[in-house]
Design an enzyme around this catalytic site. Structure first.
Site, PDB file in Angstrom:
ATOM      1  N   LYS A  14       0.884  -1.247  -0.194  1.00 22.09           N
ATOM      2  CA  LYS A  14       0.109   0.090   0.238  1.00 22.09           C
ATOM      3  C   LYS A  14       0.800   1.223  -0.026  1.00 22.09           C
ATOM      4  O   LYS A  14       0.632   2.273  -0.690  1.00 22.09           O
ATOM      5  CB  LYS A  14      -1.034   0.289   1.346  1.00 22.09           C
ATOM      6  CG  LYS A  14      -2.087  -1.175   1.285  1.00 22.09           C
ATOM      7  CD  LYS A  14      -2.993  -0.698   2.355  1.00 22.09           C
ATOM      8  CE  LYS A  14      -2.415  -1.009   3.633  1.00 22.09           C
ATOM      9  NZ  LYS A  14      -2.154  -2.241   4.150  1.00 22.09           N
ATOM     10  N   ARG A  89     -10.577   0.251   8.273  1.00 20.25           N
ATOM     11  CA  ARG A  89     -10.207  -0.957   8.798  1.00 20.25           C
ATOM     12  C   ARG A  89     -11.387  -1.866   9.543  1.00 20.25           C
ATOM     13  O   ARG A  89     -11.303  -2.923   9.944  1.00 20.25           O
ATOM     14  CB  ARG A  89      -8.975  -0.968   9.890  1.00 20.25           C
ATOM     15  CG  ARG A  89      -7.609  -1.325   9.226  1.00 20.25           C
ATOM     16  CD  ARG A  89      -6.728  -1.159  10.088  1.00 20.25           C
ATOM     17  NE  ARG A  89      -5.210  -1.418   9.933  1.00 20.25           N
ATOM     18  CZ  ARG A  89      -4.313  -1.028   9.385  1.00 20.25           C
ATOM     19  NH1 ARG A  89      -4.437   0.329   9.237  1.00 20.25           N
ATOM     20  NH2 ARG A  89      -3.068  -1.627   9.181  1.00 20.25           N
ATOM     21  N   ARG A 128      11.642  -6.443   5.335  1.00 16.74           N
ATOM     22  CA  ARG A 128      11.295  -4.772   5.645  1.00 16.74           C
ATOM     23  C   ARG A 128      11.629  -4.646   7.050  1.00 16.74           C
ATOM     24  O   ARG A 128      12.346  -3.765   7.403  1.00 16.74           O
ATOM     25  CB  ARG A 128       9.906  -4.366   5.599  1.00 16.74           C
ATOM     26  CG  ARG A 128       9.628  -3.048   5.852  1.00 16.74           C
ATOM     27  CD  ARG A 128       8.019  -2.711   5.470  1.00 16.74           C
ATOM     28  NE  ARG A 128       6.968  -2.859   6.619  1.00 16.74           N
ATOM     29  CZ  ARG A 128       5.818  -2.860   6.395  1.00 16.74           C
ATOM     30  NH1 ARG A 128       5.437  -2.293   5.515  1.00 16.74           N
ATOM     31  NH2 ARG A 128       4.815  -3.148   7.541  1.00 16.74           N
ATOM     32  N   ARG A 134      10.954  -1.250  12.114  1.00 23.00           N
ATOM     33  CA  ARG A 134       9.678  -0.695  12.697  1.00 23.00           C
ATOM     34  C   ARG A 134       9.176  -1.728  13.905  1.00 23.00           C
ATOM     35  O   ARG A 134       9.139  -2.946  13.969  1.00 23.00           O
ATOM     36  CB  ARG A 134       8.433  -0.838  11.591  1.00 23.00           C
ATOM     37  CG  ARG A 134       8.056   0.315  11.002  1.00 23.00           C
ATOM     38  CD  ARG A 134       7.124   0.140   9.937  1.00 23.00           C
ATOM     39  NE  ARG A 134       5.751  -0.406  10.492  1.00 23.00           N
ATOM     40  CZ  ARG A 134       4.663  -0.568   9.701  1.00 23.00           C
ATOM     41  NH1 ARG A 134       4.844   0.220   8.497  1.00 23.00           N
ATOM     42  NH2 ARG A 134       3.504  -0.771  10.152  1.00 23.00           N
ATOM     43  N   ARG A 145      -1.020  -8.254  13.993  1.00 21.61           N
ATOM     44  CA  ARG A 145      -1.531  -7.426  12.876  1.00 21.61           C
ATOM     45  C   ARG A 145      -2.032  -8.504  11.698  1.00 21.61           C
ATOM     46  O   ARG A 145      -3.204  -7.884  11.220  1.00 21.61           O
ATOM     47  CB  ARG A 145      -0.454  -6.501  12.409  1.00 21.61           C
ATOM     48  CG  ARG A 145      -0.267  -5.130  13.134  1.00 21.61           C
ATOM     49  CD  ARG A 145       1.382  -4.524  13.291  1.00 21.61           C
ATOM     50  NE  ARG A 145       1.555  -4.281  11.468  1.00 21.61           N
ATOM     51  CZ  ARG A 145       2.665  -4.168  10.970  1.00 21.61           C
ATOM     52  NH1 ARG A 145       3.438  -4.746  11.815  1.00 21.61           N
ATOM     53  NH2 ARG A 145       2.812  -3.951   9.771  1.00 21.61           N
TER      54      ARG A 145
HETATM   55  P1  ADP Z   1       0.196  -2.118   8.440  1.00 23.79           P
HETATM   56  O1  ADP Z   1       1.639  -2.394   7.797  1.00 23.79           O
HETATM   57  O2  ADP Z   1      -0.176  -3.168   9.259  1.00 23.79           O
HETATM   58  O3  ADP Z   1      -0.763  -1.924   7.364  1.00 23.79           O
HETATM   59  P2  ADP Z   1      -0.153   0.462   9.428  1.00 23.79           P
HETATM   60  O4  ADP Z   1       0.991   1.237   9.171  1.00 23.79           O
HETATM   61  O5  ADP Z   1      -1.369   0.898   8.643  1.00 23.79           O
HETATM   62  O6  ADP Z   1       0.139  -0.930   9.189  1.00 23.79           O
HETATM   63  O7  ADP Z   1      -0.623   0.698  10.844  1.00 23.79           O
HETATM   64  C1  ADP Z   1       0.039   0.411  11.947  1.00 23.79           C
HETATM   65  C2  ADP Z   1      -0.599   0.278  13.072  1.00 23.79           C
HETATM   66  O8  ADP Z   1      -1.506   1.531  13.351  1.00 23.79           O
HETATM   67  C3  ADP Z   1      -1.983  -0.747  13.158  1.00 23.79           C
HETATM   68  O9  ADP Z   1      -1.434  -1.920  13.671  1.00 23.79           O
HETATM   69  C4  ADP Z   1      -2.846  -0.225  14.171  1.00 23.79           C
HETATM   70  O10 ADP Z   1      -2.202  -0.366  15.608  1.00 23.79           O
HETATM   71  C5  ADP Z   1      -2.793   1.245  13.802  1.00 23.79           C
HETATM   72  N1  ADP Z   1      -3.862   1.595  12.821  1.00 23.79           N
HETATM   73  C6  ADP Z   1      -3.572   2.280  11.641  1.00 23.79           C
HETATM   74  N2  ADP Z   1      -4.714   2.374  10.926  1.00 23.79           N
HETATM   75  C7  ADP Z   1      -5.807   1.987  11.772  1.00 23.79           C
HETATM   76  C8  ADP Z   1      -6.966   2.193  11.500  1.00 23.79           C
HETATM   77  N3  ADP Z   1      -7.780   2.489  10.623  1.00 23.79           N
HETATM   78  N4  ADP Z   1      -7.938   1.419  12.766  1.00 23.79           N
HETATM   79  C9  ADP Z   1      -7.143   1.053  13.852  1.00 23.79           C
HETATM   80  N5  ADP Z   1      -6.077   1.007  13.945  1.00 23.79           N
HETATM   81  C10 ADP Z   1      -4.997   1.691  13.028  1.00 23.79           C
END
Ligand code: ADP
Length: 192
Positions: A14, A89, A128, A134, A145
């Site tokens: 993404k 989400r 990564r 991270r 996750r």
């Molecule tokens: P990923 O690599 O899992 O797609 P993101 O960078 O999008 O990770 O998000 C990292 C963290 O931020 C998630 O694991 C969650 O804790 C929080 N988070 C991000 N977006 C949302 C959302 N829309 N609703 C709830 N929590 C979120």
């Protein structure tokens, strides 16, 4: 103006595709993951509230996430279009997003889901992890996750599918090839 949601599991690509889409179409990028990371890094009151949740790999509660998103939308009243990355989400988040868009006289035109297998996602994130450091890419947190995605987030797809707004793009292949397939979908509607 078009507004787009880019959807997919952690590690689906993404972030990579978002960058290319922003360059081409001038979207305002709203990544809730990046926003939450900014808040935790800068130890804002919001950041302090969500730090533990985020580090565990769990979803931040809807109430907090939706409020933060609304704030970001309000900061960009003249946006040409928004690209949402990592949001919605959950179904309540998707419903709120529709309400906000409607309130601004617009809508989410496309939901583009990057289709990537769980095995591929795990391999990519392992790579990564060694490059970006991270905290939430550690194995246990990553498992959480991925579970959050496949038990909660995945339910957002039928919500959009029933409304005929869902487009799926095969997420394995070269970055450019995937980008081209996303652009083809957008081209059906895009005008500036
Ligand atoms: P990923 O690599 O899992 O797609 P993101 O960078 O999008 O990770 O998000 C990292 C963290 O931020 C998630 O694991 C969650 O804790 C929080 N988070 C991000 N977006 C949302 C959302 N829309 N609703 C709830 N929590 C979120």
């Amino acid at each position: 103006m078009i507004n787009l949601v880019l959807f997919g599991p952690p590690g689906a690509g993404k972030g990579t595709q978002s960058e290319k889409l922003i360059q081409k179409y001038g979207f305002v990028h709203i990544s809730t993951g990046d926003l939450f990371r900014w808040h935790t890094k800068n130890e804002t009151p919001l950041g302090k509230r969500i730090k533990e949740i985020m580090n565990s790999g769990a979803l931040v509660p809807d109430e907090i996430t939706i409020a933060m998103l609304k704030e970001e939308l309000d900061k960009n009243p003249h946006a040409k279009g928004f690209l949402f990355d990592g949001f919605p989400r959950t179904v309540p988040q998707a419903e709120s997003l529709d309400t906000f868009m409607k309130g601004n006289g617009t809508a989410i035109h496309y939901i583009i889901a990057l289709d990537v297998t769980e095995d591929e996602v795990r391999t990519r994130i392992a790579k990564r992890r060694t490059m970006e450091n991270r905290v939430d890419d550690e194995e246990e947190k990553l498992n959480k996750r991925i579970t959050e995605y496949f038990t909660k987030t995945i339910h957002v797809l039928p919500f959009y599918e029933q409304q005929g707004r869902l487009h799926t793009v095969h997420g394995i292949g070269s970055v450019d090839e995937i980008f081209l397939n996303i652009c083809k979908i957008i081209a059906q509607r895009y005008y500036s």
